[in-house]
Scaffold this motif. Structure first.
Motif, short mmCIF file in Angstrom:
data_model
loop_
_atom_site.label_atom_id
_atom_site.label_comp_id
_atom_site.label_asym_id
_atom_site.label_seq_id
_atom_site.Cartn_x
_atom_site.Cartn_y
_atom_site.Cartn_z
N LEU A 215 0.83 -1.21 0.00
CA LEU A 215 0.00 0.00 0.00
C LEU A 215 0.86 1.26 0.00
O LEU A 215 1.91 1.29 0.65
N ASP A 216 0.42 2.27 -0.73
CA ASP A 216 1.16 3.55 -0.69
C ASP A 216 0.57 4.42 0.44
O ASP A 216 -0.41 4.05 1.09
N GLU A 217 1.17 5.60 0.61
CA GLU A 217 0.79 6.40 1.77
C GLU A 217 -0.65 6.88 1.69
O GLU A 217 -1.32 7.04 2.71
N ARG A 218 -1.15 7.10 0.45
CA ARG A 218 -2.54 7.55 0.31
C ARG A 218 -3.49 6.43 0.79
O ARG A 218 -4.44 6.66 1.53
N GLU A 219 -3.16 5.19 0.38
CA GLU A 219 -4.00 4.06 0.79
C GLU A 219 -3.88 3.82 2.31
O GLU A 219 -4.88 3.50 2.97
N LEU A 220 -2.66 3.98 2.82
CA LEU A 220 -2.48 3.79 4.27
C LEU A 220 -3.29 4.83 5.04
O LEU A 220 -3.94 4.52 6.04
N HIS A 221 -3.27 6.05 4.54
CA HIS A 221 -4.06 7.11 5.18
C HIS A 221 -5.53 6.69 5.24
O HIS A 221 -6.18 6.81 6.28
N VAL A 223 -6.83 3.68 5.13
CA VAL A 223 -7.07 2.56 6.05
C VAL A 223 -7.15 3.07 7.49
O VAL A 223 -8.12 2.79 8.21
N TYR A 224 -6.14 3.84 7.91
CA TYR A 224 -6.13 4.28 9.32
C TYR A 224 -7.28 5.24 9.61
O TYR A 224 -7.85 5.24 10.70
N ARG A 225 -7.63 6.06 8.60
CA ARG A 225 -8.75 6.98 8.80
C ARG A 225 -10.04 6.17 9.03
O ARG A 225 -10.83 6.46 9.92
N GLY A 226 -10.17 5.12 8.23
CA GLY A 226 -11.35 4.25 8.39
C GLY A 226 -11.35 3.57 9.75
O GLY A 226 -12.37 3.54 10.45
N TRP A 227 -10.21 3.05 10.16
CA TRP A 227 -10.13 2.38 11.47
C TRP A 227 -10.47 3.35 12.60
O TRP A 227 -11.09 2.98 13.58
N ASN A 228 -10.04 4.59 12.41
CA ASN A 228 -10.28 5.58 13.48
C ASN A 228 -11.77 5.86 13.67
O ASN A 228 -12.19 6.31 14.73
N GLN A 229 -12.55 5.56 12.63
CA GLN A 229 -13.98 5.84 12.76
C GLN A 229 -14.75 4.71 13.42
O GLN A 229 -15.93 4.83 13.69
N GLY A 230 -14.09 3.60 13.67
CA GLY A 230 -14.79 2.46 14.27
C GLY A 230 -14.30 2.15 15.68
O GLY A 230 -13.85 3.04 16.40
#
Ligand code: NDP
Length: 475
Positions: A215-221, A223-230
């Protein structure tokens, strides 16, 4: 009122106007408290006065003037580096303080130093509080989590100021009295130990997604943004998502890619592990997190070992979306396990050191302001509300449900990382701890047999009380 009394009008004073001291003092001033600051560096005093000009903020260049400006009985807080600096600040204050004045060490002091200082100062008729503060610069300025320990009456004296300055969750201040002596500094130390372990786990998910999934940094961003919402939501997840959006000013590359993978430490994680070993409470994910930071520092050796053991990192074949989902669920299970280790340590330390900690309150004040604040702390607080004497969070039925639902994902993460050749030792030891903790049978019977064999250390039996020894060499 005499001229002297008129001059002595500040509610609280701060020694050490660095990152934390200056911001916490300005935060108190924002809440309407007249505050005074002192630093040995005149530049820092000047910038405090400048920043605080719209509030009632005094800045002083000598300890005498500074102490003289405080209302009696005085309250002097310090935010200086742990160790010798704290003692030297106390020494500098002593000639100007009077019986009943209060010194508050709000830095990351070792809890055993706090015990010594409290005893010495109380013998001189002074009060002392050892206070943990978490939240970094932003927290100090706009609302940290505050963990005060020491004399209860001393806490009551500064309670309004600390409550006003602290973070709030659902209207509740993220500060409450932790307990006597070094209780506050002990709780802060364990907070930091948990922080180390959570950061280690998150960095392992980054490694798996970067090298295993490409994954590149945009995709990593994303993923973590999504995780932060749950369910994984929390401050560390939030900043991790943000980190992947930042570009390096010099090269234009993602900033994360130009940061050297060498993580040092200031000691609080290591102190947590040391204390856990002393108290014989297992905290293996915290221990491992400290060890992995230490290992990262051996950059030269890692380079050499890389050429000796070069084995390409394999990339994931199969369902990549599924792996990300399993990673998030495995991370949630490991996160619960980390909090379980930290809280179990606090439970034992509380009994051993007479802190009388209420773990429900500890979880409550960690829900806001601090680095480990996370959605999960609501469930953790609930667990201690239901059972004040809960020895380990893994025994709470609600959290057990979460782990039961996610334990296969945790196993999947460990298996996948091991197959790919990506170090995921935080996940591995978390799973190992969980499997050992949930196992009624333990292979320690073999260890006991070995100890008895070579050292006559004796053993206990499953079917009879007492201690036993076997003449192992007898034919
Ligand atoms: P800084 O280095 O930014 O500030 C420390 C201040 O203490 C400086 O003004 C420094 O002055 C002064 N100081 C250092 N040694 C002495 C001494 N011997 N006598 C008098 N003053 C001294 O540190 P922080 O504000 O970051 O940290 C302060 C405390 O808070 C530490 O215990 C730290 O572990 C803890 N902490 C820090 C957090 C953070 O995110 N930064 C979070 C939570 C706790 P000078 O510049 O002249 O040396």
């Amino acid at each position: 009122m005499s001229g002297q009394e008129q001059k002595a009008r500040f509610e609280i004073g701060m020694v050490g106007l660095g990152v934390m001291g200056r911001n916490l003092l300005l935060n108190m001033a924002d809440h309407g408290f007249p505050v005074a600051g002192y630093d040995r560096d005149p530049e820092k005093v000047l910038s405090l006065k400048k920043e605080g000009q719209s509030h009632d903020v005094g800045g002083f260049g000598t300890v005498e003037e500074f102490v003289g400006s405080l209302k009696r009985p005085r309250a002097v807080m310090m935010l200086v580096p742990a160790g010798a600096a704290v003692d030297s600040v106390i020494e500098g204050l002593l000639p100007f303080l009077k019986q009943g004045d209060l010194i508050i060490d709000a830095g990351n002091s070792h809890f055993t130093d706090t015990n010594v200082r409290a005893k010495n100062l109380e013998a001189k008729g002074l009060l002392f509080l050892g206070v943990g503060v978490s939240g970094g610069e932003e927290g100090a300025r706009h609302g940290p989590s505050i963990m005060p320990g020491g004399h209860r009456d001393a806490y009551e004296r500064v309670r309004p100021i600390l409550e006003a300055a602290s973070a709030k969750v659902k209207g509740e201040p993220c500060v409450t009295y932790m307990g006597p002596g070094s209780a506050g500094h002990y709780v802060k130390m364990v907070h930091n130990g948990i922080e180390y372990a959570l950061m280690q786990l998150i960095s392992e998910t980054y490694d798996i997604m970067k090298r295993g999934l490409g994954l590149d940094e945009r995709e990593l961003h994303e993923v973590y943004r999504g995780w932060n919402q749950g369910e994984l939501g929390g401050y560390l997840m939030e900043i991790t998502g943000d980190i992947f959006t930042r570009k390096d000013d010099q090269t234009g590359k993602p900033l994360i890619d130009v940061i050297l993978g060498v993580a040092r430490q200031k000691g609080t994680g290591m102190w947590t592990s040391e204390s856990a070993m002393d108290l014989q409470v297992p905290t293996p994910t915290i221990d491992l997190a400290v060890a992995m930071r230490d290992l990262s520092v051996f950059a030269g050796e890692r380079k050499r070992a890389h050429s000796v053991y070069s084995r390409p990192i394999k990339t994931v074949e199969g369902d990549r979306t599924l792996l990300k989902e399993k990673l998030s669920r495995g991370l949630l299970a490991a996160t619960v396990i980390v909090y379980a280790q930290g809280m179990a340590l606090l439970a034992v330390a509380s009994k051993t050191y007479g802190y009388d900690l209420r773990l429900e309150d500890v979880s409550r004040i960690w829900r806001g302001g601090c680095i480990i604040r996370a959605a999960l702390l609501e469930d953790i607080m609930g667990a201690f509300q239901t059972d004040k004497e809960l020895p380990n969070l893994l025994l709470d039925p609600n959290l057990a449900k979460k782990i039961m639902g996610h334990q296969e994902d945790l196993r999947f993460v460990v298996e996948t990382a091991s197959r790919l050749g990506i170090p995921a030792s935080g996940f591995m030891v978390s799973l190992g701890y969980f499997d050992a903790y949930r196992s009624e049978w333990s292979p320690a019977n073999l260890i006991q047999a070995q100890r008895d064999y070579f050292g006559s250390h004796t053993y206990e039996r499953i079917d009879e009380k007492g201690t036993f020894h076997t003449q192992w060499l007898k034919s």
